[in-house]
Design a protein around this motif. Structure first.
Motif, mmCIF file in Angstrom:
data_model
loop_
_atom_site.group_PDB
_atom_site.id
_atom_site.type_symbol
_atom_site.label_atom_id
_atom_site.label_comp_id
_atom_site.label_asym_id
_atom_site.label_seq_id
_atom_site.Cartn_x
_atom_site.Cartn_y
_atom_site.Cartn_z
ATOM 1 N N LYS A 1 0.880 -1.179 0.000
ATOM 2 C CA LYS A 1 0.000 0.000 0.000
ATOM 3 C C LYS A 1 0.912 1.222 0.000
ATOM 4 C CE LYS A 1 -2.577 0.679 3.755
ATOM 5 N NZ LYS A 1 -3.663 0.522 4.729
ATOM 6 N N PRO A 2 0.645 2.247 -0.822
ATOM 7 C CA PRO A 2 1.535 3.410 -0.793
ATOM 8 C C PRO A 2 1.609 4.021 0.605
ATOM 9 C CG PRO A 2 0.112 3.531 -2.692
ATOM 10 C CD PRO A 2 -0.388 2.374 -1.847
ATOM 11 N N LEU A 3 2.823 4.299 1.007
ATOM 12 C CA LEU A 3 3.058 4.895 2.321
ATOM 13 C C LEU A 3 2.457 6.307 2.352
ATOM 14 C CD1 LEU A 3 4.869 3.795 4.661
ATOM 15 C CD2 LEU A 3 6.700 5.215 3.745
ATOM 16 N N THR A 4 1.939 6.719 3.515
ATOM 17 C CA THR A 4 1.432 8.101 3.624
ATOM 18 C C THR A 4 2.334 8.954 4.509
ATOM 19 O OG1 THR A 4 -0.008 7.370 5.421
ATOM 20 C CG2 THR A 4 -1.000 7.500 3.229
ATOM 21 N N GLY A 5 3.099 8.313 5.402
ATOM 22 C CA GLY A 5 3.979 9.082 6.288
ATOM 23 C C GLY A 5 5.241 8.306 6.600
ATOM 24 N N LEU A 6 6.337 9.014 6.683
ATOM 25 C CA LEU A 6 7.630 8.391 7.012
ATOM 26 C C LEU A 6 8.158 9.004 8.301
ATOM 27 C CD1 LEU A 6 10.345 6.869 6.339
ATOM 28 C CD2 LEU A 6 10.999 8.911 5.041
ATOM 29 N N VAL A 7 8.548 8.171 9.256
ATOM 30 C CA VAL A 7 9.194 8.667 10.475
ATOM 31 C C VAL A 7 10.640 8.179 10.466
ATOM 32 C CG1 VAL A 7 9.200 8.682 13.002
ATOM 33 C CG2 VAL A 7 7.015 8.620 11.770
ATOM 34 N N ASN A 8 11.574 9.118 10.439
ATOM 35 C CA ASN A 8 13.000 8.784 10.494
ATOM 36 C C ASN A 8 13.462 8.821 11.949
ATOM 37 O OD1 ASN A 8 13.540 8.640 7.652
ATOM 38 N ND2 ASN A 8 13.490 10.881 7.567
ATOM 39 N N ASN A 9 13.731 7.645 12.499
ATOM 40 C CA ASN A 9 14.171 7.606 13.893
ATOM 41 C C ASN A 9 15.398 6.723 14.066
ATOM 42 O OD1 ASN A 9 13.970 8.219 16.660
ATOM 43 N ND2 ASN A 9 12.865 6.327 17.074
ATOM 44 N N ALA A 10 16.059 6.382 12.964
ATOM 45 C CA ALA A 10 17.238 5.528 13.090
ATOM 46 C C ALA A 10 18.346 6.310 13.796
ATOM 47 C CB ALA A 10 17.716 5.094 11.717
ATOM 48 N N ALA A 11 18.960 5.666 14.766
ATOM 49 C CA ALA A 11 20.037 6.356 15.490
ATOM 50 C C ALA A 11 21.140 5.376 15.823
ATOM 51 C CB ALA A 11 19.493 6.986 16.766
ATOM 52 N N GLY A 12 22.293 5.893 16.030
ATOM 53 C CA GLY A 12 23.424 5.130 16.538
ATOM 54 C C GLY A 12 24.260 6.142 17.280
ATOM 55 N N ASN A 13 24.791 5.736 18.394
ATOM 56 C CA ASN A 13 25.507 6.726 19.193
ATOM 57 C C ASN A 13 26.430 6.034 20.169
ATOM 58 O OD1 ASN A 13 26.134 9.272 20.045
ATOM 59 N ND2 ASN A 13 24.123 9.771 20.844
ATOM 60 N N PHE A 14 27.561 6.608 20.449
ATOM 61 C CA PHE A 14 28.303 6.256 21.648
ATOM 62 C C PHE A 14 28.948 7.499 22.210
ATOM 63 C CE2 PHE A 14 30.287 3.805 18.018
ATOM 64 C CZ PHE A 14 31.154 4.786 17.579
ATOM 65 N N ILE A 15 29.108 7.476 23.510
ATOM 66 C CA ILE A 15 29.697 8.641 24.166
ATOM 67 C C ILE A 15 31.197 8.402 24.246
ATOM 68 C CG2 ILE A 15 29.752 9.976 26.315
ATOM 69 C CD1 ILE A 15 26.765 9.209 26.660
ATOM 70 N N SER A 16 31.948 9.258 23.586
ATOM 71 C CA SER A 16 33.399 9.033 23.519
ATOM 72 C C SER A 16 34.131 10.359 23.353
ATOM 73 C CB SER A 16 33.708 8.139 22.307
ATOM 74 O OG SER A 16 35.094 8.113 22.041
ATOM 75 N N PRO A 17 35.280 10.518 24.019
ATOM 76 C CA PRO A 17 36.104 11.691 23.711
ATOM 77 C C PRO A 17 36.425 11.677 22.219
ATOM 78 C CG PRO A 17 36.986 10.470 25.588
ATOM 79 C CD PRO A 17 35.896 9.623 24.984
ATOM 80 N N THR A 18 36.230 12.789 21.556
ATOM 81 C CA THR A 18 36.341 12.815 20.092
ATOM 82 C C THR A 18 37.748 12.454 19.612
ATOM 83 O OG1 THR A 18 34.614 14.472 20.109
ATOM 84 C CG2 THR A 18 35.835 14.252 18.063
ATOM 85 N N HIS A 19 38.774 12.857 20.368
ATOM 86 C CA HIS A 19 40.136 12.568 19.904
ATOM 87 C C HIS A 19 40.450 11.071 19.985
ATOM 88 C CE1 HIS A 19 40.798 12.909 24.264
ATOM 89 N NE2 HIS A 19 41.916 12.225 24.089
ATOM 90 N N LYS A 20 39.588 10.306 20.676
ATOM 91 C CA LYS A 20 39.823 8.858 20.766
ATOM 92 C C LYS A 20 39.039 8.072 19.721
ATOM 93 C CE LYS A 20 41.256 8.656 25.530
ATOM 94 N NZ LYS A 20 40.887 8.326 26.903
ATOM 95 N N LEU A 21 38.189 8.753 18.952
ATOM 96 C CA LEU A 21 37.398 8.070 17.921
ATOM 97 C C LEU A 21 38.272 7.685 16.740
ATOM 98 C CD1 LEU A 21 34.149 10.207 17.408
ATOM 99 C CD2 LEU A 21 34.289 7.866 18.299
ATOM 100 N N SER A 22 37.995 6.525 16.146
ATOM 101 C CA SER A 22 38.656 6.177 14.885
ATOM 102 C C SER A 22 37.747 6.632 13.746
ATOM 103 C CB SER A 22 38.860 4.659 14.804
ATOM 104 O OG SER A 22 37.614 4.013 14.685
ATOM 105 N N SER A 23 38.289 6.630 12.535
ATOM 106 C CA SER A 23 37.450 7.038 11.400
ATOM 107 C C SER A 23 36.295 6.044 11.227
ATOM 108 C CB SER A 23 38.276 7.157 10.119
ATOM 109 O OG SER A 23 38.908 5.931 9.852
ATOM 110 N N ARG A 24 36.559 4.763 11.544
ATOM 111 C CA ARG A 24 35.478 3.767 11.442
ATOM 112 C C ARG A 24 34.398 4.003 12.491
ATOM 113 N NH1 ARG A 24 35.185 -1.337 9.793
ATOM 114 N NH2 ARG A 24 35.158 -2.107 11.928
ATOM 115 N N GLY A 25 34.824 4.498 13.635
ATOM 116 C CA GLY A 25 33.854 4.837 14.680
ATOM 117 C C GLY A 25 32.955 5.973 14.208
#
Ligand code: HXC
Length: 205
Positions: free
Chosen positions: A59-83
């Motif tokens: 059935k054609p969609l009438t409304g889209l809710v974007n709620n996909a999330a991913g998160n971790f709490i990390s000091p930014t200088h410790k993040l890798s590019s893959r992170g």
């Protein structure tokens, strides 16, 4: 749940089948609506296309809710590019793939639609230790404002809700989530956090 309680049929996606099945069955049992689910990793544009096609074939969609999330709490200088990519590929790229795919269908079929993206207050303030999420949610904010202009004349409403941290199962998987809740509770004017009902009721608009 708020949409289903008002009689909307629902299509949901996510990476793990068990929670999807459980949620779809619970929505059907509680509200007697049709609930479709499919496992999907929204980081894959081809898989997103396939999912959206399957939904529109039902059935054609009438409304889209974007709620996909991913998160971790990390000091930014410790993040890798893959992170950084792990978060931004879900939040920014994935949300674009889904929005783009659904919008293309609505425009091709000259259907009206509504897009609602769930953001976070750090699109305005920035936030230390969650830079990939803050950057990606800010990108969706930019997408919301841009598409509201581009797709509004095509009868597609584009909105977003930017709430503070909400207690959910997904958020509880983030280390230090409790500290975040407490900090926001102490610093908010109402001295409380928003909850899923605040957001659910706002989303119905
Ligand atoms: C730094 C990390 C990390 C961490 C993973 N990485 N966890 N870096 N701190 N805590 C790095 C890894 O070292 C790796 O890089 C890269 O990220 C990819 O790791 P994977 O485990 O392969 O990622 P993936 O399987 O894609 O899973 C990503 C994820 C997961 C889904 C985001 O981390 C996760 O389950 N997060 C917690 C739950 C969650 O995100 N819930 C939704 C958000 S709710 P290297 O270089 O080592 O290979 C939300 C609300 C906020 O956002 C409210 C807060 C209260």
């Amino acid at each position: 749940t708020h949409f289903a309680s008002l009689g909307a049929d629902i299509a949901i996606c996510g990476r793990r089948e068990d929670p999807l099945k459980e949620t779809a069955n619970s929505l059907t049992d509680q509200f007697g609506i049709n609930a479709y689910y499919e496992t999907l990793d929204i980081r894959s544009p081809q898989d997103v296309e396939g999912f959206v096609e399957n939904v529109f074939n039902i059935k054609p969609l009438t409304g889209l809710v974007n709620n996909a999330a991913g998160n971790f709490i990390s000091p930014t200088h410790k993040l890798s590019s893959r992170g950084f990519d792990a978060i931004s590929n879900i939040v920014m790229h994935g949300t674009f793939y889904v929005t783009h795919s659904v919008g293309q269908k609505w425009i091709a079929q000259q259907l009206p639609g509504s897009i609602l993206s769930i953001l976070a207050t750090w699109i305005w303030t920035g936030s230390a230790y969650v830079v990939p999420s803050a950057m990606s949610k800010s990108a969706i904010h930019a997408m919301t404002m841009s598409l509201a202009v581009e797709w509004g004349p095509k009868n597609i409403r584009v909105n977003a809700i930017s709430a503070g941290p909400i207690k959910t199962l997904a958020a509880s998987a983030i280390g230090d989530a409790k500290f975040l809740y407490k900090w926001n509770e102490d610093h908010s004017f109402l001295k409380r956090n928003v909850d899923i009902h605040d957001v659910g009721n706002s989303a119905l608009y």
